[in-house]
Design an enzyme around this catalytic site. Structure first.
Site, PDB file in Angstrom:
ATOM      1  N   HIS A  24     -15.073   0.776  -2.751  1.00  0.00           N
ATOM      2  CA  HIS A  24     -13.978   0.030  -2.122  1.00  0.00           C
ATOM      3  C   HIS A  24     -13.115   0.887  -1.204  1.00  0.00           C
ATOM      4  CE1 HIS A  24     -14.327  -3.107  -5.617  1.00  0.00           C
ATOM      5  NE2 HIS A  24     -15.279  -3.235  -4.716  1.00  0.00           N
ATOM      6  N   TYR A  60       0.829  -1.217   0.000  1.00  0.00           N
ATOM      7  CA  TYR A  60       0.000   0.000   0.000  1.00  0.00           C
ATOM      8  C   TYR A  60       0.859   1.261   0.000  1.00  0.00           C
ATOM      9  CZ  TYR A  60      -4.394  -2.398   0.076  1.00  0.00           C
ATOM     10  OH  TYR A  60      -5.450  -3.169  -0.320  1.00  0.00           O
ATOM     11  N   ASN A  86     -14.291   0.093 -22.611  1.00  0.00           N
ATOM     12  CA  ASN A  86     -13.177  -0.640 -21.990  1.00  0.00           C
ATOM     13  C   ASN A  86     -12.176  -1.054 -23.058  1.00  0.00           C
ATOM     14  OD1 ASN A  86     -12.557  -1.573 -19.190  1.00  0.00           O
ATOM     15  ND2 ASN A  86     -12.201  -3.514 -20.253  1.00  0.00           N
ATOM     16  N   ARG A 113       1.967   1.855  -3.495  1.00  0.00           N
ATOM     17  CA  ARG A 113       0.869   2.379  -4.322  1.00  0.00           C
ATOM     18  C   ARG A 113       0.551   3.820  -3.953  1.00  0.00           C
ATOM     19  NH1 ARG A 113      -3.800  -1.678  -3.528  1.00  0.00           N
ATOM     20  NH2 ARG A 113      -4.885  -0.233  -4.898  1.00  0.00           N
ATOM     21  N   CYS A 128      -3.471   2.950  15.276  1.00  0.00           N
ATOM     22  CA  CYS A 128      -4.806   3.532  15.470  1.00  0.00           C
ATOM     23  C   CYS A 128      -4.692   4.815  16.306  1.00  0.00           C
ATOM     24  CB  CYS A 128      -5.707   2.520  16.164  1.00  0.00           C
ATOM     25  SG  CYS A 128      -7.302   3.199  16.648  1.00  0.00           S
TER      26      CYS A 128
END
Ligand code: BJW
Ligand code: ZN
Length: 253
Positions: free
Chosen positions: A118, A67, A225, A70, A160
Site C-alpha cells: 500500500h 496524513y 492476531n 499520522r 509536485c
C-alpha cells in the site's frame, strides 16, 4: 508455551521458504493507530471516508491534514519486538515479507525482501500524473494552527516537484490499483512452505486473499492476531494474541 505456539515455532524453524504478511496490528505496540476498532477514528471520520481519491478530490486539505497528523505520530514511533523478529526472519534465505502498512517501521527495523503493498506515508506522487515518479518527502508538515483555514490551507499543501501541481500521498487508496509489480511479487511469495499472517483484520483485498492463495498452493498457513478474522478458520494454526508478545516466542522454539 501453548501447543499451538510450539507447533508454529517448530514449523517456522523447519520451513525453508517463509512468507509473512503484516497489517496495522504489528505496529500497534509502537503507537501507530490501527484502522478498524479502537483508535481508528480521526475526528469523526472512518479511514474508508478519507483513504479514497473521491475524498481527496472533494477536500484535499482535509485528507492532507489527516496524513500530516499520522505522519507526525509515526515519526515519534519506533519498531517494536514484532518488527525486529520479522526483520530477523527476513535474513533467512527464502523469506519474504509483505506489508500493508505505510509506516515504514519494517524498513526501519532492517527487514529485507519487503513488499510494501500500500505504499509509504513518507512518499508523495503527482495528483495530475505529470510523469514524475513518486518521491520521498519526510519534511512536509501541516501548517501551524491559525494558518489552516480555507484557501490558506490549500496554498500550503505539498506540490509536485516537477510540474508544481498538487501532490498526494503515494499510498494506495480504496478503489485504486496496486502496483502490478508488487502484486506479482506478493503472488510469487505465495509459493512458500509456511505463510504467516500477522496483525491484520484480513478484510482488505487483494492482501486478504494471499493466505488463501498460499494455502491453495500447499503452504502451511498460520495467523497471529488479537481478534478473530475471516482468515482464522481457514488457517492451520490461529493464535490469538499480541504480535509483540507472540512473535518473540515463535522465534525461540
Ligand atoms: C493486533 C494488535 C497487536 C491490534 N497484535 N494484532 C474483493 C472482495 C471485496 C472487496 C474487494 C475485493 N477486491 C477489491 C476490493 C475492494 C477493496 C476492498 O478490499 N474492500 C474491502 C474493505 C471490502 N480493495 C481495494 O479497493 C484495493 N484496490 C483494488 O483492489 O483495486 C482493484 C483495481 C484494479 C484495477 C484498476 C483499479 C482498481 C485497494 C485497497 C487499498 C487499501 N488502502 C488502505 C489505506 C492505505 C493508505 C493509508 O494508510 O492511508 O490500506 S485502507 C487500510 O486497510 C490500509 C491498510 O493497509 C488496510 C488493511 O488494514 P489492516 O492492516 O488489516 O488494519 P486493521 O485496523 O483493519 O486491522 C488490525 C488488526 O490487528 C485487527 O484485527 C486487530 O485485532 C489486530 N491487532 N493490535 C496483533 N498488538
Ligand atoms: Zn506533477
Amino acid at each position: 508455551m501453548h501447543a499451538a505456539t510450539r507447533e508454529l515455532a517448530q514449523a517456522i524453524a523447519a520451513a525453508r521458504r517463509i512468507t509473512v504478511v503484516t497489517g496495522a496490528g504489528v505496529s500497534a505496540a509502537s503507537g501507530v493507530p490501527t484502522f478498524r476498532g479502537e483508535g481508528g477514528l480521526w475526528r469523526q471520520y472512518r479511514p474508508e471516508e478519507l483513504a479514497t481519491a473521491e475524498a481527496f478530490r472533494r477536500d484535499p486539505a482535509l485528507v492532507w491534514e489527516w496524513y500530516a497528523w499520522r505522519r507526525e505520530r509515526i515519526a515519534g514511533c519506533e519498531p517494536n519486538a514484532a518488527h525486529h523478529v520479522i526483520a530477523g526472519w527476513s535474513r533467512r534465505p527464502g523469506c519474504r515479507v509483505i506489508t500493508q502498512n505505510v509506516d515504514d517501521l519494517h524498513v526501519r527495523a532492517g527487514t529485507r525482501h519487503l513488499i510494501r503493498l500500500h505504499g509509504s506515508i513518507w512518499e508523495m506522487s503527482c495528483w495530475d500524473h505529470c510523469g514524475q515518479a513518486k518521491w520521498r518527502d519526510e519534511a512536509w508538515s501541516w501548517p501551524g494552527p491559525g494558518e489552516v483555514s480555507g484557501a490558506m490551507a490549500n496554498r500550503r499543501l505539498p506540490r509536485c516537484i516537477r510540474c508544481g501541481g498538487l501532490a498526494r500521498p503515494a499510498v494506495v487508496w480504496f478503489g485504486e490499483a496496486l502496483d502490478p509489480a508488487d502484486v506479482d511479487a506478493a503472488l510469487g511469495a505465495c509459493d512458500c512452505d509456511l505463510f504467516l499472517t500477522v496483525g491484520t483484520s484480513a478484510v482488505v483485498h487483494p492482501a486478504a486473499g494471499l493466505v488463501h492463495e498460499a494455502r491453495r498452493r500447499g503452504a502451511f498457513t498460520a495467523e497471529v492476531n488479537l481478534d478473530p478474522t475471516p482468515a482464522s478458520s481457514a488457517v492451520a494454526v490461529s493464535i490469538r494474541g499480541r504480535a509483540e508478545d507472540v512473535l518473540p516466542r515463535l522465534a525461540r522454539p
